[in-house]
Design a protein around this motif. Structure first.
Motif, PDB file in Angstrom:
ATOM      1  N   GLY A   2       0.932  -1.257   0.147  1.00  0.00           N
ATOM      2  CA  GLY A   2      -0.094   0.041   0.279  1.00  0.00           C
ATOM      3  C   GLY A   2       0.904   1.431  -0.079  1.00  0.00           C
ATOM      4  N   TYR A   3       0.229   2.554  -0.136  1.00  0.00           N
ATOM      5  CA  TYR A   3       0.777   3.765  -0.182  1.00  0.00           C
ATOM      6  C   TYR A   3       0.198   4.749   0.348  1.00  0.00           C
ATOM      7  CZ  TYR A   3       2.224   1.154  -4.555  1.00  0.00           C
ATOM      8  OH  TYR A   3       2.866   0.082  -5.495  1.00  0.00           O
ATOM      9  N   GLN A   4       1.114   5.477   1.104  1.00  0.00           N
ATOM     10  CA  GLN A   4       0.558   6.869   2.097  1.00  0.00           C
ATOM     11  C   GLN A   4       0.691   8.011   1.137  1.00  0.00           C
ATOM     12  OE1 GLN A   4       1.745   7.266   5.939  1.00  0.00           O
ATOM     13  NE2 GLN A   4       0.893   9.309   6.094  1.00  0.00           N
ATOM     14  N   LEU A   5      -0.148   8.784   0.662  1.00  0.00           N
ATOM     15  CA  LEU A   5       0.007  10.005  -0.150  1.00  0.00           C
ATOM     16  C   LEU A   5      -0.569  11.327   0.709  1.00  0.00           C
ATOM     17  CD1 LEU A   5      -0.474   7.646  -2.183  1.00  0.00           C
ATOM     18  CD2 LEU A   5      -0.210   9.319  -3.771  1.00  0.00           C
ATOM     19  N   SER A   6       0.016  12.340   0.648  1.00  0.00           N
ATOM     20  CA  SER A   6      -0.734  13.532   0.940  1.00  0.00           C
ATOM     21  C   SER A   6      -1.657  13.957   0.093  1.00  0.00           C
ATOM     22  CB  SER A   6       0.469  14.586   1.166  1.00  0.00           C
ATOM     23  OG  SER A   6       0.765  15.055  -0.108  1.00  0.00           O
ATOM     24  N   GLY A   7      -2.436  15.042   0.277  1.00  0.00           N
ATOM     25  CA  GLY A   7      -3.433  15.579  -0.630  1.00  0.00           C
ATOM     26  C   GLY A   7      -2.909  16.068  -1.829  1.00  0.00           C
ATOM     27  N   GLN A   8      -1.469  16.850  -1.727  1.00  0.00           N
ATOM     28  CA  GLN A   8      -0.942  17.112  -2.981  1.00  0.00           C
ATOM     29  C   GLN A   8      -0.262  16.113  -3.739  1.00  0.00           C
ATOM     30  OE1 GLN A   8       2.106  19.906  -2.045  1.00  0.00           O
ATOM     31  NE2 GLN A   8       2.811  20.318  -4.228  1.00  0.00           N
ATOM     32  N   ALA A   9       0.049  15.143  -3.244  1.00  0.00           N
ATOM     33  CA  ALA A   9       0.878  13.882  -3.898  1.00  0.00           C
ATOM     34  C   ALA A   9      -0.560  13.204  -4.471  1.00  0.00           C
ATOM     35  CB  ALA A   9       1.333  12.971  -2.868  1.00  0.00           C
ATOM     36  N   LEU A  10      -1.696  12.899  -3.908  1.00  0.00           N
ATOM     37  CA  LEU A  10      -2.611  12.069  -4.698  1.00  0.00           C
ATOM     38  C   LEU A  10      -3.041  13.059  -5.873  1.00  0.00           C
ATOM     39  CD1 LEU A  10      -4.304   9.781  -4.813  1.00  0.00           C
ATOM     40  CD2 LEU A  10      -5.950  10.775  -3.286  1.00  0.00           C
ATOM     41  N   THR A  11      -3.114  14.509  -5.665  1.00  0.00           N
ATOM     42  CA  THR A  11      -3.416  15.523  -6.639  1.00  0.00           C
ATOM     43  C   THR A  11      -2.480  15.096  -8.034  1.00  0.00           C
ATOM     44  OG1 THR A  11      -4.407  17.051  -5.325  1.00  0.00           O
ATOM     45  CG2 THR A  11      -3.868  17.651  -7.518  1.00  0.00           C
ATOM     46  N   SER A  12      -1.248  14.938  -7.634  1.00  0.00           N
ATOM     47  CA  SER A  12      -0.200  14.618  -8.818  1.00  0.00           C
ATOM     48  C   SER A  12      -0.636  13.411  -9.317  1.00  0.00           C
ATOM     49  CB  SER A  12       1.148  14.774  -8.343  1.00  0.00           C
ATOM     50  OG  SER A  12       1.262  15.989  -7.693  1.00  0.00           O
ATOM     51  N   ALA A  13      -1.300  12.442  -8.467  1.00  0.00           N
ATOM     52  CA  ALA A  13      -1.410  11.201  -9.148  1.00  0.00           C
ATOM     53  C   ALA A  13      -2.564  11.180 -10.090  1.00  0.00           C
ATOM     54  CB  ALA A  13      -1.511  10.031  -8.047  1.00  0.00           C
ATOM     55  N   LYS A  15      -3.289  13.637 -11.800  1.00  0.00           N
ATOM     56  CA  LYS A  15      -2.871  14.209 -13.079  1.00  0.00           C
ATOM     57  C   LYS A  15      -2.348  13.000 -13.978  1.00  0.00           C
ATOM     58  CE  LYS A  15      -2.251  18.951 -11.240  1.00  0.00           C
ATOM     59  NZ  LYS A  15      -1.174  20.133 -11.100  1.00  0.00           N
ATOM     60  N   LYS A  16      -1.630  12.522 -13.453  1.00  0.00           N
ATOM     61  CA  LYS A  16      -0.998  11.133 -14.327  1.00  0.00           C
ATOM     62  C   LYS A  16      -2.309  10.368 -14.852  1.00  0.00           C
ATOM     63  CE  LYS A  16       3.628  11.279 -14.016  1.00  0.00           C
ATOM     64  NZ  LYS A  16       4.421  11.073 -14.981  1.00  0.00           N
ATOM     65  N   TRP A  17      -3.141  10.173 -13.894  1.00  0.00           N
ATOM     66  CA  TRP A  17      -4.251   9.069 -14.320  1.00  0.00           C
ATOM     67  C   TRP A  17      -5.239   9.845 -15.468  1.00  0.00           C
ATOM     68  CZ3 TRP A  17      -6.137   7.686  -8.644  1.00  0.00           C
ATOM     69  CH2 TRP A  17      -5.390   6.754  -8.241  1.00  0.00           C
ATOM     70  N   SER A  18      -5.237  11.233 -15.252  1.00  0.00           N
ATOM     71  CA  SER A  18      -6.060  12.020 -16.324  1.00  0.00           C
ATOM     72  C   SER A  18      -5.489  11.675 -17.623  1.00  0.00           C
ATOM     73  CB  SER A  18      -6.243  13.403 -15.794  1.00  0.00           C
ATOM     74  OG  SER A  18      -6.896  13.416 -14.358  1.00  0.00           O
ATOM     75  N   ALA A  19      -4.467  11.311 -18.040  1.00  0.00           N
ATOM     76  CA  ALA A  19      -3.911  11.368 -19.390  1.00  0.00           C
ATOM     77  C   ALA A  19      -4.820  10.288 -19.927  1.00  0.00           C
ATOM     78  CB  ALA A  19      -2.327  11.126 -19.277  1.00  0.00           C
ATOM     79  N   GLU A  20      -5.212   9.429 -19.312  1.00  0.00           N
ATOM     80  CA  GLU A  20      -5.941   8.199 -20.034  1.00  0.00           C
ATOM     81  C   GLU A  20      -7.220   8.174 -19.543  1.00  0.00           C
ATOM     82  OE1 GLU A  20      -3.654   4.372 -20.214  1.00  0.00           O
ATOM     83  OE2 GLU A  20      -1.842   5.372 -19.895  1.00  0.00           O
ATOM     84  N   TYR A  21      -7.712   8.630 -18.304  1.00  0.00           N
ATOM     85  CA  TYR A  21      -8.889   8.316 -17.863  1.00  0.00           C
ATOM     86  C   TYR A  21      -9.552   9.581 -17.300  1.00  0.00           C
ATOM     87  CZ  TYR A  21      -7.054   3.409 -17.296  1.00  0.00           C
ATOM     88  OH  TYR A  21      -6.373   2.429 -17.860  1.00  0.00           O
ATOM     89  N   ASP A  22     -10.872   9.609 -17.159  1.00  0.00           N
ATOM     90  CA  ASP A  22     -11.636  10.615 -16.558  1.00  0.00           C
ATOM     91  C   ASP A  22     -11.807  10.129 -15.068  1.00  0.00           C
ATOM     92  OD1 ASP A  22     -11.981  12.722 -18.642  1.00  0.00           O
ATOM     93  OD2 ASP A  22     -13.567  11.771 -19.541  1.00  0.00           O
ATOM     94  N   ILE A  23     -12.068  10.872 -14.104  1.00  0.00           N
ATOM     95  CA  ILE A  23     -11.981  10.577 -12.812  1.00  0.00           C
ATOM     96  C   ILE A  23     -13.422  10.948 -12.349  1.00  0.00           C
ATOM     97  CG2 ILE A  23     -11.236  10.419 -10.689  1.00  0.00           C
ATOM     98  CD1 ILE A  23      -8.420  11.161 -11.462  1.00  0.00           C
ATOM     99  N   TYR A  24     -14.284  10.129 -11.831  1.00  0.00           N
ATOM    100  CA  TYR A  24     -15.393  10.046 -11.498  1.00  0.00           C
ATOM    101  C   TYR A  24     -15.775   9.981 -10.045  1.00  0.00           C
ATOM    102  CZ  TYR A  24     -16.966  10.438 -16.121  1.00  0.00           C
ATOM    103  OH  TYR A  24     -17.108  11.022 -17.485  1.00  0.00           O
TER     104      TYR A  24
END
Length: 340
Positions: A2-13, A15-24
């Motif tokens: 598993g992974y622990q991320l801050s709010g800013q880190a998850l926001t960066s993730a 952005k990475k996901w958004s290249a291929e996916y819309d997030i709902y």
């Protein structure tokens, strides 16, 4: 892992996901609630985890992503038919355990109960699901009674705690972004509810004979046939077909699949003007027995996932849990007394 991320880190993730996916995910839509100047929590596209409502249940489910309220299937002219375009990106859907179990119901209806539905499957194959951990039950929920409080069939799972996010991620595609931005690795087990405030027990002796009992008559007076319960439900999937002809050319147009409800007046209207189940009680009977008996007979598991949205959204305060716990036992008692 598993992974622990801050709010800013998850926001960066994100952005990475958004290249291929819309997030709902469930988010607040201000001023668009059922009453004047009220908000509503429903699914929409998000770009930041801060937009997600983590501590409340959405009033409507995720199903609009997989089964849109209005979906154009194809366009037609006098000479040709053109299939409508699908969204250019796939989708990542954040949802709770009961809703993830609802996906199993949708999959059975659209992919296993007869020929595969092409439009559903095309969207479904491009979706990844992120389970949102539930620290506590919500009002009217009865997921524990329905066995939908725990899910393991997810692409990722997240617990949100004090601005930090803890994710388990079996899916390699999603995990790549998390590995890049995670503060540390850790073991993560999705939070889940172990006890609800509401318990539901479906009678073991339930049979089709209950359809002819008097327990449904009460709903003739109470139900206004608005269909809110079915539109909010994550496992109600009924639709109608509409051919829309363009005014510029009466021979060209589009065919749409549009969500409808067994509670609506025109749902059972047939050629010649006949209409089945005209009374509200008859429609309530059809819906309830489909949720807790008919579907189970065919699929081997209950259609209802215990999310409680139908109880919460009904303007007449009609309760599915009360119907199951009180009315159905009364109905079966009436069946036995009448020797049916």
């Amino acid at each position: 892992m598993g992974y622990q991320l801050s709010g800013q880190a998850l926001t960066s993730a994100f952005k990475k996901w958004s290249a291929e996916y819309d997030i709902y995910a469930p988010m607040v839509f201000e001023g668009t609630g059922r009453f004047s100047e009220t908000d509503v929590i429903r699914y929409g596209k998000v770009t930041d985890p801060a937009q997600i409502v983590w501590d409340e249940r959405s009033e409507y489910s995720f199903k609009d992503v997989l089964t849109p309220v209005c979906q154009v299937l194809f366009y037609f002219t006098e000479n040709e038919v053109k299939e409508a375009d699908f969204p250019p990106k796939g989708a990542i859907i954040f949802l709770r355990s009961c809703d993830l179990h609802a996906v199993k119901r949708l999959d059975f209806m659209f992919l296993e109960n007869g020929p595969e539905d092409y439009y559903y499957k095309t969207l479904r194959d491009r979706v990844k699901f992120v389970l949102m951990g539930c620290e506590h039950p919500f009002e009217d929920c009865f997921c524990v009674s329905m066995g939908t409080n725990v899910s393991t069939d997810y692409d990722a799972a997240v617990n949100a705690k004090d601005g930090e996010y803890f994710l388990d991620c079996p899916d390699a595609t999603l995990a790549a972004a998390l590995q890049e931005f995670a503060e540390r690795t850790c073991d993560v087990v999705p939070d889940h509810v172990e006890e609800d405030d509401v318990e539901v027990t479906i009678p073991d002796n339930l049979t089709n004979a209950i359809a002819k009992t008097s327990i449904w008559d009460e709903y003739d007076k109470r139900c206004i046939k608005c269909g809110r319960c079915t539109l909010a439900c994550p496992t109600c999937t009924c639709w109608s077909m509409q051919d829309i002809f363009y005014t510029e050319n009466g021979k060209a147009g589009e065919r749409r699949r549009v969500q409808t409800s067994c509670m609506f007046d025109d749902y059972t209207t047939v050629a010649g003007g006949g209409c089945f189940r005209q009374k509200a009680g008859e429609r309530m009977r059809f819906k309830v027995l489909h949720k807790v008996m008919d579907f189970n007979t065919r699929a081997g598991f209950q259609m209802c996932v215990g999310c409680g949205r139908c109880d919460a959204i009904c303007p007449e305060y009609i309760s599915l849990t009360n119907c199951i716990n009180t009315k159905l036992p009364q109905g079966m008692k009436e069946v036995l007394e009448n020797g049916q």
